[in-house]
Design a protein around this motif. Sequence first.
Motif, short mmCIF file in Angstrom:
data_model
loop_
_atom_site.label_atom_id
_atom_site.label_comp_id
_atom_site.label_asym_id
_atom_site.label_seq_id
_atom_site.Cartn_x
_atom_site.Cartn_y
_atom_site.Cartn_z
N ALA A 189 41.57 48.31 39.69
CA ALA A 189 42.39 47.29 40.33
C ALA A 189 43.35 46.68 39.31
N LEU A 190 44.35 45.98 39.82
CA LEU A 190 45.28 45.27 38.93
C LEU A 190 44.58 44.13 38.22
N ALA A 191 43.74 43.41 38.97
CA ALA A 191 42.98 42.30 38.40
C ALA A 191 41.51 42.52 38.69
N GLU A 192 40.68 42.30 37.69
CA GLU A 192 39.23 42.45 37.87
C GLU A 192 38.52 41.40 37.05
N VAL A 193 37.60 40.70 37.70
CA VAL A 193 36.82 39.66 37.03
C VAL A 193 35.35 39.92 37.33
N ARG A 194 34.55 39.98 36.28
CA ARG A 194 33.12 40.21 36.46
C ARG A 194 32.43 38.92 36.88
N LEU A 195 31.44 39.09 37.73
CA LEU A 195 30.60 37.99 38.19
C LEU A 195 29.17 38.50 38.07
N GLY A 196 28.59 38.40 36.87
CA GLY A 196 27.33 39.06 36.61
C GLY A 196 27.53 40.56 36.75
N ASP A 197 26.71 41.21 37.60
CA ASP A 197 26.88 42.64 37.86
C ASP A 197 27.98 42.91 38.89
N TRP A 198 28.38 41.89 39.63
CA TRP A 198 29.41 42.05 40.64
C TRP A 198 30.79 42.18 39.98
N SER A 199 31.74 42.69 40.73
CA SER A 199 33.10 42.84 40.21
C SER A 199 34.10 42.43 41.29
N MET A 200 34.85 41.38 41.01
CA MET A 200 35.89 40.90 41.93
C MET A 200 37.20 41.61 41.59
N ARG A 201 37.84 42.23 42.59
CA ARG A 201 38.99 43.10 42.34
C ARG A 201 40.15 42.75 43.27
N ALA A 202 41.37 42.89 42.73
CA ALA A 202 42.57 42.65 43.54
C ALA A 202 43.67 43.58 43.08
N ALA A 203 44.44 44.10 44.05
CA ALA A 203 45.55 45.01 43.73
C ALA A 203 46.64 44.89 44.81
N ASP A 204 47.04 43.66 45.08
CA ASP A 204 48.14 43.40 46.03
C ASP A 204 47.91 44.05 47.39
N GLY A 205 46.66 44.20 47.78
CA GLY A 205 46.34 44.71 49.11
C GLY A 205 46.30 46.21 49.24
N THR B 268 44.51 49.30 49.30
CA THR B 268 43.19 49.84 49.59
C THR B 268 42.10 48.76 49.52
N GLY B 269 41.11 48.94 50.39
CA GLY B 269 39.99 48.02 50.42
C GLY B 269 39.18 48.05 49.14
N ARG B 270 39.02 49.23 48.56
CA ARG B 270 38.20 49.35 47.36
C ARG B 270 38.75 48.53 46.20
N ALA B 271 40.08 48.46 46.09
CA ALA B 271 40.70 47.74 44.97
C ALA B 271 40.96 46.28 45.30
N ASN B 272 40.59 45.84 46.51
CA ASN B 272 40.84 44.47 46.93
C ASN B 272 39.60 43.87 47.58
N SER B 273 38.48 44.04 46.92
CA SER B 273 37.22 43.52 47.44
C SER B 273 36.30 43.28 46.25
N THR B 274 35.23 42.56 46.52
CA THR B 274 34.23 42.32 45.48
C THR B 274 33.09 43.32 45.64
N LEU B 275 32.89 44.14 44.62
CA LEU B 275 31.79 45.11 44.63
C LEU B 275 30.51 44.35 44.33
N THR B 276 29.55 44.42 45.25
CA THR B 276 28.39 43.53 45.20
C THR B 276 27.11 44.21 44.76
N CYS B 277 27.21 45.25 43.96
CA CYS B 277 26.00 45.92 43.46
C CYS B 277 25.38 45.10 42.33
N GLY B 278 24.07 44.95 42.38
CA GLY B 278 23.38 44.27 41.30
C GLY B 278 23.28 42.77 41.51
N ASP B 279 23.09 42.05 40.41
CA ASP B 279 22.83 40.61 40.43
C ASP B 279 24.09 39.87 39.97
#
Length: 240
Positions: A17-33, A35-46
Amino acid sequence: MHTVDHLESLCAQAWPALAEVRLGDWSMRAADGFTGRANSTLTCGDPGMPIPDALAATVGFAREHGIKPTAHVVNASSSERAIRDAGWTVDLDHPGGAESLVMTGPLEKFADGVAESRDLPGWWDMTAGSEVTAAQRHVLGSSENVCFASLIEDGTVIAAVRGAVVEDILHVARLAVRPSHRRKGLARQLMGELAGWGVQQGATTCALQVAEHNEAAIRLYEELGCTEHHRYRYWVPAVS
């Protein structure tokens, strides 16, 4: 065998993604809309905090980047149960489909030839459209080991696909064939050449993320020896 969380992590690395911020094991992602994969928070882990607090951070991150608050959630995972309990719902209106399969298979079963990576205007037109944005160029082109594979006829790109190798995984995406050239085996040919490229880069397994409604693509990947590894869905805050 890759665990679900590890495979999701590798797929995410292959789709930056253009922007990615970790939240523990999660990953918050943004790429100006794009694809869903690059504009969502991946919620695997803690996420390192209570799920409601992590979801609140997800909403804040999305608003900061001008995208819809969305969670990328593996089906039947502990995160899914907690996200449901927090009042979020499956995004049935997601443009790419609410639910996707992650399919994997051994490259050696269908590798045939070696694709040449060619960053051509026609490749981008096939996979991203005539007006390529900075976000699209970043997501599709900024991986460390990426291949812009295509088939060309009379100087025109007639089929295209994007591959990226992360560890031992060849992540495959954006497979497209011009309508005038479909049903001629070009998708299979291109996948074989991309698999050959992936083997050269040290990959042994392909991974594909495909919407459950894309039955034609699923059949093709099954014919190549791929099987379903797991599924994920997009979740959004419930409308109050």
